[in-house]
Motif scaffolding. Structure first.
Motif, PDB file in Angstrom:
ATOM      1  N   THR A  91      63.123  60.591  78.688  1.00 17.69           N
ATOM      2  CA  THR A  91      62.680  59.970  77.690  1.00 17.69           C
ATOM      3  C   THR A  91      62.339  58.356  77.440  1.00 17.69           C
TER       4      THR A  91
ATOM      5  N   THR B  92      64.571  68.492  81.150  1.00 19.40           N
ATOM      6  CA  THR B  92      64.047  67.240  80.723  1.00 19.40           C
ATOM      7  C   THR B  92      62.639  67.026  81.239  1.00 19.40           C
ATOM      8  N   HIS B  95      60.051  68.155  79.074  1.00 21.38           N
ATOM      9  CA  HIS B  95      60.180  67.076  78.006  1.00 21.38           C
ATOM     10  C   HIS B  95      59.298  65.794  78.377  1.00 21.38           C
ATOM     11  N   ARG B 129      60.319  74.314  72.563  1.00 22.64           N
ATOM     12  CA  ARG B 129      61.223  73.784  73.960  1.00 22.64           C
ATOM     13  C   ARG B 129      62.150  72.924  73.514  1.00 22.64           C
ATOM     14  N   LEU B 130      62.161  72.302  72.444  1.00 27.91           N
ATOM     15  CA  LEU B 130      63.357  71.243  72.012  1.00 27.91           C
ATOM     16  C   LEU B 130      64.089  71.782  70.794  1.00 27.91           C
ATOM     17  N   LEU B 133      67.864  71.296  70.909  1.00 24.99           N
ATOM     18  CA  LEU B 133      68.577  69.947  70.871  1.00 24.99           C
ATOM     19  C   LEU B 133      69.037  69.425  69.684  1.00 24.99           C
ATOM     20  N   ASP B 137      68.317  63.698  68.740  1.00 24.88           N
ATOM     21  CA  ASP B 137      67.605  63.637  69.998  1.00 24.88           C
ATOM     22  C   ASP B 137      66.143  64.252  69.718  1.00 24.88           C
ATOM     23  N   GLN B 138      65.961  65.273  68.757  1.00 25.57           N
ATOM     24  CA  GLN B 138      64.677  65.645  68.430  1.00 25.57           C
ATOM     25  C   GLN B 138      63.964  64.484  67.572  1.00 25.57           C
ATOM     26  N   PHE B 141      62.789  61.859  70.575  1.00 23.73           N
ATOM     27  CA  PHE B 141      61.804  62.247  71.204  1.00 23.73           C
ATOM     28  C   PHE B 141      60.537  62.381  70.389  1.00 23.73           C
TER      29      PHE B 141
END
Lengths: 295, 329
Positions: A91, B92, B95, B129-130, B133, B137-138, B141
């Motif tokens: 990230t 990741t 991600h 996908r997330l 989390l 964290d979401q 992102f």
């Protein structure tokens, strides 16, 4: 989308990007990650410098400040690839992908290209040293794809802009017609004067102090001339006005009228012979020659 | 020059599709070699699609505002990012590839479409996908994704804006090289003032090429541009000294004729009409053109003349009639 609308959208977009950078900076400062907070803060600073209005910052100063802020942003972004807690997070590594986009949108082409290529090479080197396996492959592939894509795209736009600049008929700063258009119009007006049996005069205007013309002065000046008496920018200090006249004797009268209306301007005038070359006419008017240079 | 520019841009875009196609091919090979056959379907399916799009764009351009090839490529990538089974070492990676998506979208499509597709993918990633989390964290992102999205948007806007500003300042039409409609407005203002000051007549000729839209539709933009260039060149050659030629709109050229009466304009009209008819080759049949002469009326201002020019075009007649017939609220 119109031009004005695009400019507004661009400003909003810069504001939005700046806000995200500021938000992230505050968040990482709060969580105690000072390095990331500094990265986002420097990104915010770059956009902020770009957004400051003209009266607060001159164009040269803005360019220097943007470059300095961008150098800071580049350095701290590269430091992310040295510290393990950052280079293992994709990230945070994704910030490197935005680098060429920001560089090409905020900096002039050449410095941006140098920075982007330098950054990609250094990031590549650091990634080779610190990242491993599929993580390294994914990161490097994305980084080089973005770098090449933006560089080539910006390069094609740059070429197009260069070609357009060569064809411009207006001065970029004053918005007045430029020297190229003056040459074209001078030839056309000479031919037209010959066909219609009229005369053509040239006036050169300069400020007494030799200062560049301000927008206010240009507005005031344009009101002294009829719409068909076109004003051209010869340099930042000198302007030329093309005067279609009934006969040659009217030039003196028109020069006196303009002199009365613009007492602060230095005025030279000359009559244009139908067969005189534009360059010789411009030389004649610059020398303040009242005679007909083609005669 | 404009065509060369769009060709360069097209080649860059085509290279991007080819690179993505090759990437998919490599992934399919890696999956095959590692024996994880459940994950081979999408990369194997998308490789020929992306390579095909690359070859298509290398050869031909699209004149549609939203390039179908770009939309197809982005949908393919979106589907791949959302439903491809995980074969790589960690989550990741998806991600990261998701974060890469808006950068490509803004490069390939105009702002609105790329914004819509990018936001659609973000919501898809969050759901598919997330979802495992945590909220923080979401959120990080999402914000990072939006930051990259605005950076790409900024880049697209600023490069196009710089070019458009310069295009506006050149005062020339990019295809014909004639002066453009904006330049015409300022010239018309000047010429009307000059005509009134010198008490000399001012005339205009409106040249409408009715086949232009059909040529573009049937034979493509390159043939339509060539047709227009040939006509405008011939028009320029027929002009007299002091006359000026402009491109008024897509299919209309305009000749500004200073110190010319209606009789003079009619003579020039006949000469131009015969030259166009005999010398311009239109692949769709005999040239279909109308040339309308207009003269500045006594006391008429430039705004009124500009309005009259717009009202004298045949190709906008149906729109004007519709406007007249529309019920007023």
């Amino acid at each position: 989308m119109g031009l004005l609308e695009s400019i507004r959208t661009l400003t909003w977009c810069q504001l939005l990007a700046g806000s995200f950078f500021a938000l992230f900076s505050a968040w990482y400062f709060y969580t105690g990650d000072q390095l990331l907070a500094l990265v986002y803060l420097s990104g915010c600073l770059v956009l902020l410098v770009h957004l400051l209005p003209d009266p607060l910052l001159s164009s040269d100063k803005r360019q220097t400040l943007t470059l300095l802020a961008f150098f800071l942003y580049t350095l701290v972004t590269l430091v992310l690839l040295i510290t393990p807690e950052h280079y293992l997070s994709l990230t945070q590594l994704s910030l490197h992908l935005a680098f060429p986009y920001l560089a090409f949108s905020l900096l002039p082409f050449r410095p941006a290209l140098l920075l982007v290529l330098g950054f990609a090479l250094l990031a590549n080197l650091l990634a080779m040293l610190h990242l491993e396996g599929s993580l390294r492959v994914t990161f490097l592939a994305a980084l080089w794809l973005v770098t090449l894509m933006t560089s080539v795209y910006s390069f094609t736009h740059q070429l197009r802009q260069q070609n357009l600049k060569n064809r411009l008929n207006r001065d970029l700063h004053s918005g007045l017609f430029n020297r190229r258009q003056l040459h074209d119009d001078l030839v056309k007006e000479q031919q037209r004067a010959q066909r219609e049996g009229t005369a053509l005069g040239l006036l050169q205007l300069e400020q007494e102090a030799g200062q560049p013309w301000t927008t206010k002065q240009l507005t005031e000046l344009s009101q002294c001339f009829a719409p068909f008496e076109r004003i051209y920018s010869l340099s930042t200090q000198a302007l030329i006005v093309l005067l279609p006249l009934g006969d040659k004797s009217q030039l003196q009268v028109r020069q006196e009228q303009v002199g009365t209306e613009l007492p602060w301007a230095r005025i030279h005038a000359c009559n244009c012979a139908p067969d005189a070359q534009p360059t010789s006419l411009l030389a004649a008017v610059q020398a303040g020659n009242q005679k007909d240079p083609g005669a | 020059m404009r065509r060369a520019f769009s060709q360069q841009q097209r080649r860059v875009t085509a290279s991007l599709y080819l690179v993505l196609g090759l990437g998919m091919g490599l992934l399919a090979t890696q999956v095959y070699l590692s024996g994880y056959y459940q994950a081979i379907l999408l990369p194997a399916l998308l490789t020929p699609i992306l390579l095909g799009l690359g070859l298509l764009r290398w050869q031909t351009s699209s004149h549609l505002p939203y390039d179908p090839a770009a939309v197809t490529a982005l949908i393919c990538l979106g589907v791949f990012l959302l439903i491809q089974p995980e074969t790589l070492s960690g989550f990741t990676h998806w991600h990261f590839a998701g974060l890469f998506y808006p950068l490509i979208a803004f490069y390939l499509l105009p702002n609105t479409a790329s914004l819509a597709l990018s936001l659609l993918l973000l919501s898809g990633l969050l759901v598919l996908r997330l979802d495992s989390l945590g909220l923080a964290d979401q959120l990080v992102f999402c914000l990072q994704y939006l930051l990259l999205l605005t950076s790409a948007w900024l880049y697209g806007l600023s490069s196009r804006l710089k070019t458009r500003k310069l295009e506006k300042l050149t005062g020339q039409d990019a295809i014909t090289g004639l002066l453009n409609a904006e330049h015409l407005q300022s010239r018309l203002h000047a010429e009307v003032a000059r005509s009134r000051a010198t008490q000399r007549p001012l005339a205009l000729l409106l040249i409408e090429l009715h086949q232009f839209p059909l040529v573009r539709e049937e034979l493509g933009p390159a043939s339509a541009d060539a047709f227009l260039q040939e006509t405008s060149q011939l028009t320029l050659n027929t002009c007299r000294t002091g006359d000026e030629a402009f491109r008024l709109d897509e299919l209309t050229l305009l000749l500004l004729l200073p110190n010319t009466t209606i009789n003079g304009a009619l003579v020039l009209r006949e000469r131009l009409y015969h030259r166009l008819l005999h010398e311009v080759i239109c692949e769709l049949g005999p040239l279909d053109t109308t040339i309308t002469p207009l003269v500045l009326q006594p006391g008429e201002k430039s705004e009124a003349l500009w309005q009259r020019i717009g009202d004298s075009c045949y190709h906008t007649l149906s729109e004007r009639v519709d406007d007249q017939l529309a019920p007023t609220p």
